[in-house]
Structure formats: structure tokens, C-alpha cells
Design an enzyme around this catalytic site. Structure first.
Site, PDB file in Angstrom:
ATOM      1  N   VAL A   1     -15.859  18.498 -12.394  1.00 24.35           N
ATOM      2  CA  VAL A   1     -15.223  19.736 -11.931  1.00 24.35           C
ATOM      3  C   VAL A   1     -15.685  20.942 -12.758  1.00 24.35           C
ATOM      4  O   VAL A   1     -16.076  21.972 -12.219  1.00 24.35           O
ATOM      5  CB  VAL A   1     -13.679  19.600 -11.962  1.00 24.35           C
ATOM      6  CG1 VAL A   1     -12.998  20.943 -11.735  1.00 24.35           C
ATOM      7  CG2 VAL A   1     -13.239  18.608 -10.886  1.00 24.35           C
TER       8      VAL A   1
ATOM      9  N   LYS B   1     -24.170  17.256 -25.837  1.00 27.03           N
ATOM     10  CA  LYS B   1     -24.050  17.614 -24.414  1.00 27.03           C
ATOM     11  C   LYS B   1     -24.510  19.051 -24.178  1.00 27.03           C
ATOM     12  O   LYS B   1     -25.245  19.336 -23.233  1.00 27.03           O
ATOM     13  CB  LYS B   1     -22.592  17.489 -23.975  1.00 27.03           C
ATOM     14  CG  LYS B   1     -22.315  16.315 -23.072  1.00 27.03           C
ATOM     15  CD  LYS B   1     -20.910  16.434 -22.493  1.00 27.03           C
ATOM     16  CE  LYS B   1     -20.272  15.072 -22.338  1.00 27.03           C
ATOM     17  NZ  LYS B   1     -18.883  15.130 -21.885  1.00 27.03           N
TER      18      LYS B   1
ATOM     19  N   PHE C   1     -11.585   9.808   6.738  1.00 24.43           N
ATOM     20  CA  PHE C   1     -10.794   8.873   5.928  1.00 24.43           C
ATOM     21  C   PHE C   1     -10.188   7.745   6.759  1.00 24.43           C
ATOM     22  O   PHE C   1      -9.100   7.279   6.484  1.00 24.43           O
ATOM     23  CB  PHE C   1      -9.712   9.625   5.116  1.00 24.43           C
ATOM     24  CG  PHE C   1     -10.324  10.361   3.954  1.00 24.43           C
ATOM     25  CD1 PHE C   1     -10.303   9.817   2.678  1.00 24.43           C
ATOM     26  CD2 PHE C   1     -10.975  11.564   4.148  1.00 24.43           C
ATOM     27  CE1 PHE C   1     -10.910  10.467   1.615  1.00 24.43           C
ATOM     28  CE2 PHE C   1     -11.597  12.221   3.104  1.00 24.43           C
ATOM     29  CZ  PHE C   1     -11.557  11.672   1.835  1.00 24.43           C
TER      30      PHE C   1
ATOM     31  N   CYS D   1     -10.052  10.027  -9.043  1.00 25.21           N
ATOM     32  CA  CYS D   1      -8.898  10.831  -8.595  1.00 25.21           C
ATOM     33  C   CYS D   1      -7.804  10.028  -7.911  1.00 25.21           C
ATOM     34  O   CYS D   1      -6.673  10.005  -8.399  1.00 25.21           O
ATOM     35  CB  CYS D   1      -9.384  11.950  -7.683  1.00 25.21           C
ATOM     36  SG  CYS D   1     -10.354  13.169  -8.574  1.00 25.21           S
TER      37      CYS D   1
ATOM     38  N   LYS E   1      -5.561   7.443 -10.024  1.00 28.03           N
ATOM     39  CA  LYS E   1      -4.709   8.047 -11.056  1.00 28.03           C
ATOM     40  C   LYS E   1      -3.708   9.027 -10.452  1.00 28.03           C
ATOM     41  O   LYS E   1      -2.578   9.125 -10.926  1.00 28.03           O
ATOM     42  CB  LYS E   1      -5.558   8.701 -12.157  1.00 28.03           C
ATOM     43  CG  LYS E   1      -6.084  10.071 -11.836  1.00 28.03           C
ATOM     44  CD  LYS E   1      -6.731  10.703 -13.041  1.00 28.03           C
ATOM     45  CE  LYS E   1      -7.405  12.013 -12.673  1.00 28.03           C
ATOM     46  NZ  LYS E   1      -6.501  13.062 -12.212  1.00 28.03           N
TER      47      LYS E   1
ATOM     48  N   ARG F   1     -15.519   5.323 -12.569  1.00 29.88           N
ATOM     49  CA  ARG F   1     -14.099   5.241 -12.917  1.00 29.88           C
ATOM     50  C   ARG F   1     -13.305   4.616 -11.769  1.00 29.88           C
ATOM     51  O   ARG F   1     -13.392   5.058 -10.638  1.00 29.88           O
ATOM     52  CB  ARG F   1     -13.563   6.640 -13.253  1.00 29.88           C
ATOM     53  CG  ARG F   1     -14.095   7.153 -14.574  1.00 29.88           C
ATOM     54  CD  ARG F   1     -13.629   8.553 -14.869  1.00 29.88           C
ATOM     55  NE  ARG F   1     -14.322   9.553 -14.075  1.00 29.88           N
ATOM     56  CZ  ARG F   1     -14.150  10.867 -14.218  1.00 29.88           C
ATOM     57  NH1 ARG F   1     -13.292  11.315 -15.098  1.00 29.88           N
ATOM     58  NH2 ARG F   1     -14.819  11.722 -13.464  1.00 29.88           N
TER      59      ARG F   1
HETATM   60  P1  NAD Z   1     -14.574  14.535 -16.408  1.00 24.67           P
HETATM   61  O1  NAD Z   1     -14.079  13.429 -17.239  1.00 24.67           O
HETATM   62  O2  NAD Z   1     -15.834  14.358 -15.631  1.00 24.67           O
HETATM   63  O3  NAD Z   1     -14.737  15.848 -17.296  1.00 24.67           O
HETATM   64  C1  NAD Z   1     -13.799  16.258 -18.225  1.00 24.67           C
HETATM   65  C2  NAD Z   1     -14.503  17.142 -19.221  1.00 24.67           C
HETATM   66  O4  NAD Z   1     -13.560  17.713 -20.117  1.00 24.67           O
HETATM   67  C3  NAD Z   1     -15.514  16.410 -20.087  1.00 24.67           C
HETATM   68  O5  NAD Z   1     -16.673  17.197 -20.183  1.00 24.67           O
HETATM   69  C4  NAD Z   1     -14.800  16.303 -21.449  1.00 24.67           C
HETATM   70  O6  NAD Z   1     -15.697  16.200 -22.525  1.00 24.67           O
HETATM   71  C5  NAD Z   1     -14.081  17.632 -21.438  1.00 24.67           C
HETATM   72  N1  NAD Z   1     -12.970  17.772 -22.403  1.00 24.67           N
HETATM   73  C6  NAD Z   1     -11.901  16.980 -22.591  1.00 24.67           C
HETATM   74  N2  NAD Z   1     -11.111  17.479 -23.547  1.00 24.67           N
HETATM   75  C7  NAD Z   1     -11.682  18.641 -23.967  1.00 24.67           C
HETATM   76  C8  NAD Z   1     -11.358  19.631 -24.931  1.00 24.67           C
HETATM   77  N3  NAD Z   1     -10.258  19.523 -25.664  1.00 24.67           N
HETATM   78  N4  NAD Z   1     -12.188  20.682 -25.091  1.00 24.67           N
HETATM   79  C9  NAD Z   1     -13.308  20.796 -24.338  1.00 24.67           C
HETATM   80  N5  NAD Z   1     -13.680  19.894 -23.421  1.00 24.67           N
HETATM   81  C10 NAD Z   1     -12.868  18.833 -23.235  1.00 24.67           C
HETATM   82  O7  NAD Z   1     -13.375  14.891 -15.412  1.00 24.67           O
HETATM   83  P2  NAD Z   1     -13.491  15.546 -13.966  1.00 24.67           P
HETATM   84  O8  NAD Z   1     -13.794  14.490 -12.966  1.00 24.67           O
HETATM   85  O9  NAD Z   1     -14.322  16.768 -14.029  1.00 24.67           O
HETATM   86  O10 NAD Z   1     -11.969  15.960 -13.721  1.00 24.67           O
HETATM   87  C11 NAD Z   1     -11.381  17.032 -14.426  1.00 24.67           C
HETATM   88  C12 NAD Z   1     -10.045  17.316 -13.751  1.00 24.67           C
HETATM   89  O11 NAD Z   1     -10.264  17.748 -12.400  1.00 24.67           O
HETATM   90  C13 NAD Z   1      -9.108  16.131 -13.665  1.00 24.67           C
HETATM   91  O12 NAD Z   1      -7.787  16.547 -13.802  1.00 24.67           O
HETATM   92  C14 NAD Z   1      -9.329  15.611 -12.252  1.00 24.67           C
HETATM   93  O13 NAD Z   1      -8.233  14.923 -11.745  1.00 24.67           O
HETATM   94  C15 NAD Z   1      -9.564  16.899 -11.496  1.00 24.67           C
HETATM   95  N6  NAD Z   1     -10.375  16.754 -10.287  1.00 24.67           N
HETATM   96  C16 NAD Z   1     -11.460  15.947 -10.283  1.00 24.67           C
HETATM   97  C17 NAD Z   1     -12.223  15.834  -9.129  1.00 24.67           C
HETATM   98  C18 NAD Z   1     -13.408  14.911  -9.076  1.00 24.67           C
HETATM   99  O14 NAD Z   1     -13.887  14.650  -7.974  1.00 24.67           O
HETATM  100  N7  NAD Z   1     -13.920  14.424 -10.196  1.00 24.67           N
HETATM  101  C19 NAD Z   1     -11.890  16.574  -7.982  1.00 24.67           C
HETATM  102  C20 NAD Z   1     -10.790  17.429  -8.044  1.00 24.67           C
HETATM  103  C21 NAD Z   1     -10.037  17.514  -9.199  1.00 24.67           C
END
Ligand code: NAD
Length: 439
Positions: free
Chosen positions: A12, A36, A250, A261, A264, A328
Site C-alpha cells: 500500500v 530497503k 468474487f 487482507c 486478518k 501471507r
Molecule cells: P506491508 O507489510 O506490505 O507493508 C508495511 C510496511 O510498513 C513495510 O514496509 C514495513 O517495513 C513498514 N513499517 C512497519 N512499521 C513501521 C514503522 N514504525 N515505521 C516505518 N515503516 C514501518 O503491508 P501492506 O500490505 O502494504 O498493508 C499495509 C496496510 O494496508 C495494512 O493495514 C493492510 O491491511 C492495508 N491494506 C492492504 C492492502 C493489500 O492489498 N496489501 C490493500 C488495502 C489495505
């Protein structure tokens, strides 16, 4: 042009940062790992997402996109700060908010100018208010800020398209002006904007994901009934999906939903509901059906093979869906654990997820092609429907297997054609074969 800081460079955060930069803004992405950040500057991405590499490189070269580990650098000129950190499941199914808490405190300590803090992470209802409390508690300077919930609806595998072409933008805040300001940032996307309160925006995200997971569990339950009664769920889904009130999306029966997503978020909403005196019986059934779907595959294959002991089972695809390297909560993980616990040897091939899979599933054999997976195998399970699996030389595959059992976990193959090639073909809810046997 606005100055934007994005915290987190996952699916995201990185997509949000790169796309907002591509819309002409100046974006600084903050993350905790120097490696990174250095890699991103060289165009090496921490995740696989089609088209993202190019957009990151282009905007980095144009100096609209920066990467740093320093919150100070990120926040220095920012008018908007996006929180896009992970919110994984805690031990009881609740959303673990430790990254969000930590991020909010880090932002607070460095606030030097009025900002809009935008929460893109999926968080329990009430988190926006709580983030505001953290900022108030930790802020050093007397600076105005507002928190806006802006849930993200992108899908991995088509994240850039989804970000740039959203069905709607949802913004929730107690501060209407801040929400309006954020809405302006999205005006180039020319879409419907729904401005509401914080809690409602947070709930919209959970309700949307839970509805989509429900739709998949629903069609899987229908598939199991189809299987018992000789109907074909593919046709059933087509017939249902043509009804505008239902829609075709879907409604693919298969091994069930997974990924970062749905599992969780369904768990988290069920947990939130239960801890607030509600009885989320449908969400629980949705999760149970999903888990059973994997167990059914293992059970059906066991019936064909007699036993798994000493058998070689090949998996085609490992990621939770095609076009992503995200492992995941991928259905493949549970399948491998169940197969190995019954004595099977597992081999697998996935076009991009094998590096991630090796960390989670170190015991299986990784092959360099689908043909190598099939060689001498007792059964193949199609786990994720990557396009490259749709045009394989299935005759070659059938001939190379010790026993040509094909379990089509995503219903991508034609049962009759597969049978004609010599496969003992099984799908999910595909009705009966000519002899009245379930496919
Ligand atoms: P991800 O695990 O791919 O990325 C999370 C990022 O946050 C990583 O780069 C991690 O290093 C960073 N991070 C964590 N703690 C940190 C901190 N204290 N300071 C700086 N960076 C930090 O997760 P994601 O899939 O991008 O999801 C992020 C959020 O968006 C979640 O809440 C998820 O539910 C939501 N979301 C995800 C998707 C999806 O398709 N992946 C879609 C919609 C919403």
C-alpha cells in the site's frame, strides 16, 4: 503540487507514494530499513507488483519521489502524512496496532507545521480517534493537525490500476476541512468521493472486505452442494453473476480466500464485534467454510490416492493469487502443512513467489518449471491461477506423471479435455462425469 510523506513501503505505502508522485506531487517515503531505502533508490523493490518498478524509477529520476529512513526528512515539509504500515493479526485475531502506535508517536515528536495525518492502514473502528490522542500526548510543538481515515481498496496484482482508477475514495474525519483538503489531492482521479466520519470510514473498509470474503465463501458452499448434486458451479456462478443485483465478481469457487487482507480483516472484525457485545455468527461461518475448503481438497485427494505416505504431490502456484509474490495466509501454506503431516513429499513452482515461499515453507522442493513439478508426481494441485498455467502442454504433463491426477483448485481447466488427455481430473463443484461420478 503538494508535499507528502508516506510511512511504510509495502504494497500500500509504495504504491500510494509512487502514484501520488506520478500525479505530480513531491513524495518522501519513510521506512525503517536503510537497505530497503538504498535498494529503492537503485530501483530494486521490496515487493513484486506489476508496473510498479517503472513508475518508481520514473518518479525517483524526476525527483518527485524520495526514500529515507529519517522521519525528520520525511516530515520536514509535509502537508499530508500517510500512515501505510502493517496491521497484522494478533494472537486472539485482533488487529495488532503496534506499528500504527509507534508511527503515530514518531510523527508527533516531529510535527513542525500543520498537517493532515491520513490513515491508509486497515484499522479497528475508533483507531483514528486514538491516533489523535497519541499525537496530542507526544507532540512537542503546538501545531495543528487533523486525522483523516482514508482506507485503501487496491488489489495486489493490479494495485497501480486500482489506485489510479478507484471505484470511490472514502474519507472520514471529525475535521471536514481536512477531509476536503485531502479530497482535492485525489481530484485528478475523477471519482466519487464519500466524506463521512472517522468511525464510519474505518467500518466501510472492514465491511467491504468481509462482504467480498463472504461472497467467496458463499460460492464455495454452493460448489460443495453442486458437487453432491451433479450441478456445475461455474455455470451456476455465470447464471447468478448475470443478475445485476449479484454481479459476477468474487464468484469463483476454489481453494478459498487468503492473502494479507481478508483473513486478518474478517478475524479482526469478528473480534471487534465479539468484544463489543455483538455476535458475529456469519463472519465465523465465512471463516469456517474457507478453512474447510482446503481440508476438502486434501480429503478428496486422499480418497483417490489411498494414502499420502510416500506420495509426491506437485503444487502449481504458491502465492495467494496470481500476479503477486505475497505469501501471507496463502492457501498453499495450509495445504503443504496438511500434506506433509500425512507423509507426502511436496514440490512446487510459482512464477514469482518462490523466494518468499522458501522462508515460510523451507521443506518443500522448489522446481524451475511446471513440467519439473509434474515429473514423476502422483498428483498435481493447481493452487493459484497464473496465466502461464492456462496454456501448458497438458499432454506432456500427463505423460510425465507417475499417476496423472489433476486437482484443479481454481477451476481453470476443461474437465472433458483433461479427461481426454488421460487425467483423473477433479475440480471444485464441477458436477458429475459421464458415469455419474463427481468431478
Ligand atoms: P506491508 O507489510 O506490505 O507493508 C508495511 C510496511 O510498513 C513495510 O514496509 C514495513 O517495513 C513498514 N513499517 C512497519 N512499521 C513501521 C514503522 N514504525 N515505521 C516505518 N515503516 C514501518 O503491508 P501492506 O500490505 O502494504 O498493508 C499495509 C496496510 O494496508 C495494512 O493495514 C493492510 O491491511 C492495508 N491494506 C492492504 C492492502 C493489500 O492489498 N496489501 C490493500 C488495502 C489495505
Amino acid at each position: 503540487m503538494k508535499n507528502i510523506c508516506v510511512i511504510g513501503v509495502g504494497y500500500v505505502g509504495l504504491v500510494t507514494g509512487a502514484c501520488l508522485a506520478d500525479l505530480g506531487n513531491r513524495v518522501v517515503c519513510v521506512n525503517r530499513s536503510k537497505e530497503k531505502s538504498d535498494n529503492l533508490k537503485k530501483g530494486i523493490l521490496p515487493i513484486y507488483e506489476p508496473g510498479l518498478e517503472e513508475i518508481v524509477r520514473r518518479n525517483y529520476e524526476a525527483k518527485r519521489l524520495e526514500f529515507t529512513t529519517s522521519y525528520d526528512e520525511g516530515l520536514h515539509e509535509a502537508e499530508f502524512v500517510f500512515i501505510a504500515v502493517g496491521t497484522p493479526s494478533g494472537s486472539e485475531g485482533e488487529a495488532d496496532l503496534s506499528h500504527v502506535t509507534q508511527t503515530a508517536a514518531e510523527i508527533a515528536k516531529r510535527l513542525v507545521r500543520p498537517v493532515v495525518i491520513v490513515n491508509k492502514s486497515t484499522v479497528p473502528i475508533g483507531t483514528g480517534d486514538w491516533v489523535a490522542d497519541i499525537i496530542n500526548e507526544h507532540k512537542v510543538n503546538d501545531v495543528e493537525f487533523a486525522v483523516v481515515s482514508n482506507p485503501e481498496f487496491l488489489r495486489e496484482g493490479s494495485a497501480i490500476y486500482d489506485f489510479m482508477n478507484p471505484d470511490r475514495i472514502v474519507l472520514g474525519s471529525t475535521n471536514r476541512q481536512a477531509a476536503q483538503k485531502l479530497a482535492e489531492l485525489y481530484t485528478p482521479l475523477q471519482t466519487t468521493t464519500i466524506i463521512t466520519d472517522l468511525r464510519t470510514a474505518e467500518m466501510i473498509k472492514y465491511a467491504s472486505n468481509c462482504f467480498l470474503a463472504t461472497k467467496i465463501s458463499f460460492i464455495n458452499e454452493m460448489a460443495n452442494i453442486c458437487e453432491a448434486l451433479g450441478a456445475d458451479v461455474l455455470e451456476v456462478a455465470r447464471g447468478m453473476g448475470s443478475d445485476k443485483r449479484i454481479g459476477p465478481a468474487f464468484l469463483g469457487a476454489g481453494l478459498g480466500w487468503g492473502g494479507s487482507c481478508f483473513p486478518k480483516d474478517v478475524k479482526a472484525l469478528a473480534h471487534i464485534a465479539a468484544t463489543h457485545g455483538s455476535h458475529p455468527q456469519m463472519l465465523r461461518a465465512v471463516m469456517e467454510i474457507n478453512y474447510d475448503q482446503r481440508k476438502r481438497v486434501i480429503q478428496k485427494l486422499r480418497e483417490i490416492l489411498g494414502t499420502y505416505r510416500g506420495k509426491v504431490i506437485g503444487l502449481l502456484g504458491l502465492s495467494f493469487k496470481p500476479n503477486t509474490d505475497d505469501m501471507r495466509d496463502a492457501p498453499a501454506i495450509e495445504l503443504v502443512h496438511m500434506l506433509e503431516s500425512e507423509g507426502a513429499k511436496v514440490r512446487a513452482y510459482d512464477p514469482v513467489a518462490m523466494n518468499n515461499a522458501k522462508r515460510i515453507l523451507p521443506s518443500i522442493v522448489y522446481c524451475d518449471s511446471p513440467y519439473a513439478v509434474a515429473e514423476g508426481a502422483d498428483a498435481l494441485i493447481l493452487v493459484s491461477e497464473w496465466n502461464e498455467f492456462k496454456q501448458l502442454d497438458m499432454q506432456r504433463i500427463a505423460r510425465s506423471m507417475r499417476r496423472p491426477v489433476l486437482f484443479d483448485g481454481r477451476n481453470i481447466y476443461d474437465p472433458e479435455k483433461m479427461r481426454a488427455l488421460g487425467f483423473d481430473y477433479r475440480g471444485i463443484g464441477r458436477g458429475y462425469d459421464a458415469n455419474g461420478q463427481p468431478l
